[in-house]
Design an enzyme around this catalytic site. Sequence first.
Site, short mmCIF file in Angstrom:
data_model
loop_
_atom_site.label_atom_id
_atom_site.label_comp_id
_atom_site.label_asym_id
_atom_site.label_seq_id
_atom_site.Cartn_x
_atom_site.Cartn_y
_atom_site.Cartn_z
CG ASN A 138 -1.96 1.08 1.18
OD1 ASN A 138 -1.92 1.97 0.34
ND2 ASN A 138 -2.91 1.01 2.10
CG ASP A 144 -5.96 2.77 1.66
OD1 ASP A 144 -5.19 2.49 0.72
OD2 ASP A 144 -5.58 2.92 2.83
CG ASP A 330 -8.87 -14.98 -16.36
OD1 ASP A 330 -8.23 -15.64 -15.52
OD2 ASP A 330 -10.10 -14.86 -16.35
CD GLU A 359 -6.44 -19.42 -16.04
OE1 GLU A 359 -6.37 -19.82 -14.87
OE2 GLU A 359 -7.28 -18.58 -16.43
#
Length: 617
Positions: A138, A144, A330, A359
Site C-alpha cells: 500500500n 484506499d 485469463d 491460461e
Amino acid sequence: MKKLLFLFLFISTSASAQVQKLAQVQKIEPPFWYAGMKNPSLQVMFYGESIGQYVVSVSDNVTITDITRTGNPNYIFVTIDTKNISKATTLTFSFSEKKKTVFTQKYEIRDREKNSTLRKGFDASDVVYLIMPDRFANGNTANDNTDNTTEKMDRTKPSGRHGGDIKGIIDHLDYIQSTGATTLWNTPLCEDNDPQGSYHGYAQSDVYKIDPRYGTNEDYLKLSSEIHKRNMKLVLDYVTNHWGSEHWMMKDLPTYDWVHQFPGYGQSNYRMTTQFDPNRAETDKKYCVDGWFVKTMPDLNQSNPLLLTYLTQNAIWWIEYANLDGFRVDTYSYCDKDGISKWTKAITDEYPYFNIVGEVWMHDQAQMAYWQKDSKIGAIQNYNSYLPSVMDFTLHDAISTVFNEDKPSWDKGIIKVYENFVNDFLYPNPNSILVFAENHDTQRISHWYPDLNKYKLAMTLVATIRGIPQLYYGSEIGMTGDKDKGDGDIRHDFPGGWNGDTNNAFSDSGRTESQKQYFDFTAKLFNWRKTKTVIHNGKTMQFLPEENVYVYFRYNDNESVMVVINNSDQKKTFGTARFKEGIRNFKSGKDVLTGLDFDLSKQITIDAKTALILELK
C-alpha cells in the site's frame, strides 16, 4: 402576438438544446487512437442518449467505411480508414439530422512510439514475477477508498480490499528485480466495481480505466516507465472471456447478443475438452463456451463482430498506451475458439514479436498443445489459435506431489517430471511455455512442501528446464497459505507492504531467518539464470531416473549444464559413465548453488532431497 412568438421561440430553442444535450457523447471507445497502425481500420464506438439516430461524417478527408447501428439507439459504431493519417492529428466527427449539424465531437489520433510494432515480448530469457496488486504493498493510503467505487478497504476480510496499489508496486521494483525477476505480471488493474470480492480484478467494470483504488491511468504509465528504466518488462493480465456484472455496458447492452444469454445467466460446466471433442454433445459445448464463469461475470460473445473488434482494439490500445511487453490471457480456452483466434492473430499481426500466454488449465499435454500457435494437433481440426504461449499445468500437477514421493515406483516419484517432458514433441514451441510451481489460483507451494529443501528442489526444476519461469509473490520468502480455506488464504498481504507491519520482508534486515533462507536461495538461483543463454534457449537431454534421482542436461554447441535432482530420502552415489552422452568432453562441473567442484570422471554423491546445478568445464 410578440409575446406568443417569443414564448414559441424560447420553447423551441429550449427543446432543441435539450435534444442536443441528451445526444451529446457520453462515452467514446477507444478514447483516442494511434497513427501508422498496420491495420488502418478503426471502429469508434459512440455512446449517448439516442445517438444512433444521427448521420455521421468525419473531417480531414478520412473515409468512413462502415456505420453500424444496433437495436439500442444509444450506440453507434463508426469505422474509419486511417491509412492516410501518418502523424498526430485531431479529427472532428459531426452528427447531423436533416442535413443540419446537431453537434460535433473531437477525436485525437496520437503518434506511436518509434519501432512500436517491433517491440520484443517476454520470452525464455525472462523470469516472470506475478503479484496481486491489492495484496502486495500500500504505497498511497489516500486511495484506499474512493467515492466512485463501492467496496471499501477492510483488511480483516480475506476476500476484502486490503489497499495495495500501483504506488506500492513502484516503491518495491528494486526488490522485485533483486529476486532475479525480469518481467512483472500483475493480476488485472482495470476497474472492478463489484460490491464484494473485487480485489482480484477479474470482474472488470471499465476496461479503459485503472481502478481508482490502485491509482490512475497515469500511475500505470509511470509503472511502465519505471519498469523499462530497469530493462524489465511489463505484462498485462487481459480478460477476453467475461466482464463483471457492474460493467457500464451491462446497464445498457449494445446488442442482446453482446453477452451470451440463456436468456440471462447460464452457468459454465467448465469442461473445456468440449471445444475439440469429436463426440461431444453440442449442448455441452454451448454450456462450456457460452456459460458464465460465475454468476457475477457475464460471458462475452466473441462471435459478435462488434464485440470482437472492441476487445481487439482495447488490447492494442493498452499495448500502445502503456508500452506493454506481453499479455497473460485469463480463461483463454473458455472463449469462442474462432473468435479468440482472430483476436490473437490481430494482435500478433500488429506486433509480430509480442508474447501472449493463455491460461489453458488442462491436465493433458495434447489438449494443452492444441492451443499453441501452429499446433499440429489443432491442425487435425483445421484450427490455429495463433497463441504463442500456454501454461504448463501438467508440470504443475507433477510438482504438486512429486517431492513428497520418496519411494519411487512405476508412476510415482521423479519419473512424473521426466514423463512430462517426454511429451514436449506435442508442442510447436516448448521453449515458449510458462512454467511455474504456484500462482494466484493454486495451492501455495508451502502447503505442499513446508520443508525448505523441497522448495529448493521445485525452484531448481522451474529455473533450469525449458520454458519461461514464473514466480508468485511471496514464494521467495516462504509465504504460506491453504487454498482449501479459500482463495484469500493463498493471497495474503506481503509482509512489510503496509505501515505498521512488524515484519518487513522487503529488506534483508527485516526478514526472519526463515524468510532470509528462502530469499537468498531464490535470488541466487534466478539471478544466475538471467546470465545463462544455454538455459534460455539450449536443448534438453534427460535420462531415465534411477532410485528417484533425475539427471538432465541443458546444452548448446559450446556449453552444458548438468542438473541432478535427488528426490529420494536417502543420500545417493552414482557413477557418471551412464551420462557420457550429456557430459561429452567436459571434465568437471561447478555447482552453481554451493560453489563446489565435482570430478565428472568419478562418482557423484548427493544428499537426500538435494539438487545440483553443475556448470560443466
